[in-house]
Design an enzyme around this catalytic site. Sequence first.
Site, short mmCIF file in Angstrom:
data_model
loop_
_atom_site.label_atom_id
_atom_site.label_comp_id
_atom_site.label_asym_id
_atom_site.label_seq_id
_atom_site.Cartn_x
_atom_site.Cartn_y
_atom_site.Cartn_z
N GLY A 344 0.83 -1.19 0.00
CA GLY A 344 0.00 0.00 0.00
C GLY A 344 0.87 1.24 0.00
O GLY A 344 2.10 1.18 0.03
N GLY A 346 0.88 5.38 1.62
CA GLY A 346 0.26 6.42 2.44
C GLY A 346 0.87 7.77 2.16
O GLY A 346 1.59 7.97 1.18
N GLY A 347 0.59 8.72 3.05
CA GLY A 347 1.07 10.07 2.84
C GLY A 347 2.57 10.20 2.91
O GLY A 347 3.15 11.12 2.34
N GLY A 349 4.78 7.60 2.14
CA GLY A 349 5.50 6.73 1.22
C GLY A 349 4.86 5.36 1.13
O GLY A 349 3.82 5.09 1.73
N VAL A 351 4.69 1.05 1.27
CA VAL A 351 5.05 -0.04 2.15
C VAL A 351 5.12 -1.32 1.31
O VAL A 351 4.21 -1.61 0.52
CB VAL A 351 4.03 -0.21 3.30
CG1 VAL A 351 4.44 -1.37 4.20
CG2 VAL A 351 3.91 1.07 4.10
N ASP A 462 -2.54 10.62 15.49
CA ASP A 462 -2.98 10.31 14.12
C ASP A 462 -3.59 8.92 14.08
O ASP A 462 -3.34 8.14 13.17
CB ASP A 462 -1.80 10.39 13.15
CG ASP A 462 -2.28 10.47 11.69
OD1 ASP A 462 -3.44 10.90 11.47
OD2 ASP A 462 -1.52 10.09 10.79
#
Length: 503
Positions: A344, A346-347, A349, A351, A462
């Site tokens: 996946g 995310g904001g 980078g 994975v 978060d």
Amino acid sequence: MLCLTETLLLLLLSSLVASPALSDTVYQSCDTSGNYTTNSTFQSNLFTLLPSLSSNGSASGFYTNTVGTVPDKIYGLVLCRGDTNATACHNCLDVARQDVIQICSNNKGGLVWYDPCYLRYSNQNFLSSTDNSNAPILYNTQNVSDPDKFNKLLVDLMNKIAQFASYNTSRRFATGEANFTVSNPKIYGLTQCTPDLSGDQCHRCLQAAFNAISGLPYSQGLRVLGVRCNFRYELYPFYEGKSMVLLSASSPQSNGTNTTTTPTVEEEGKKNNTGIILAISIPLVIAVLIISTICFCFWKRRRLSKKNPSLTESEEITDVESILFDLSMLRDATANFSDENKLGEGGFGAVYKGLLHDGREIAVKRLSRGSGQGIGELKNELVLVAKLQHRNLVRLLGVCLEEQEKILVYEYVPNRSLDTILFDSVKRKELDWERRYKIINGIARGLLYLHEDSQLKIIHRDLKASNILLDEDMNPKISDFGLARLFGGDQIGGTTSRVVGTL
């Protein structure tokens, strides 16, 4: 000066002293799955497998491998005891690969076990399972004095070192000792799992091994020789080095400890005992890592400063050099960060899923160079996560800072993040109320640990469904501490100066 003959004799004698002999096997067993014929494909595969187990296992103390294709495919595993040095491990495994051929001549499966190591091979795929049932049990025929007191103290000791082993991410190994009586002053214990097991799997495996000895007499010594996990206790020191856990006879029994004849691991929710184990284990494990890798770290720091001149002296991450990963190793593990291995993005980078040479699965978080997470936030996450150990927090294994890369290496959590199930119209049906309650409860336990039970007070800032990862048993693990904030030990509130987290 020694002549050549004398030198060879000394080398031969030293190798004989340092290595276990065939008669030194603690246990040996041959599978009943069938025999192979001489000069067959199976024999050829076996003669390829055994040297690979010995040579590769000597480097890390643990190694698994497979050779060939069905029906001549062979699976193998070796493990050295956690306190065994590299030389002793190499000598033991070298003898094991030779002995097992003699002991299990023309047999399609075999196991040889010594004090420093063991080796198993089979034509059955035992590597895909964490099953540890039907493990051999060896025990001393001499009973103990004051069995009630002995049992209570033994239960408490084995509970603690079992939990220590499950938190010991590098080796899944722990030792401990407890004061007993004047006539029998000490109980010494050891637990170990194969390093490819997760903390939860190791915990459950040891619990099952403890339960397997139910009904046996209170012996002065006992060991369970499970391939996936094993334990041993004696009334004399039988392992190298200092004990990792120390327990006095007057130590109170932890809440929830089972004091019946079977040692059992405490339930996961007993936070007081978990706090004790964490307070003892984390400093010890970090100290061992620092000491054992100090020379490597010195070289690594010099190399890092040459490759990354943009990092000033004040920006160096001096607290985490002991868990540095090589970039080349991570490229091999992820097939050079291929899209097929991407889990996946995310904001901060992408994975990737990776597989190390020792068989461990990892999750590799490769921070994008243009991401909002700079070196300061990266340092924050590393320092925080390295100090935190809890079954409901994702475990940080290491970091890589080479060639302008900023990469975090975590334990691999197979069921991905909660949002991939929760917001999928099909997959969400898997989340019945029982599983939802289990996930909610686990997240709450993780937050309680962060807010109250850890040595540091931490506010995540978060927390969201994509930052909740689910392991193979759907247990939740809180991840992503890049925006977390530390509070003082006696601080109960605070004011933020900026908005952080996900919009």
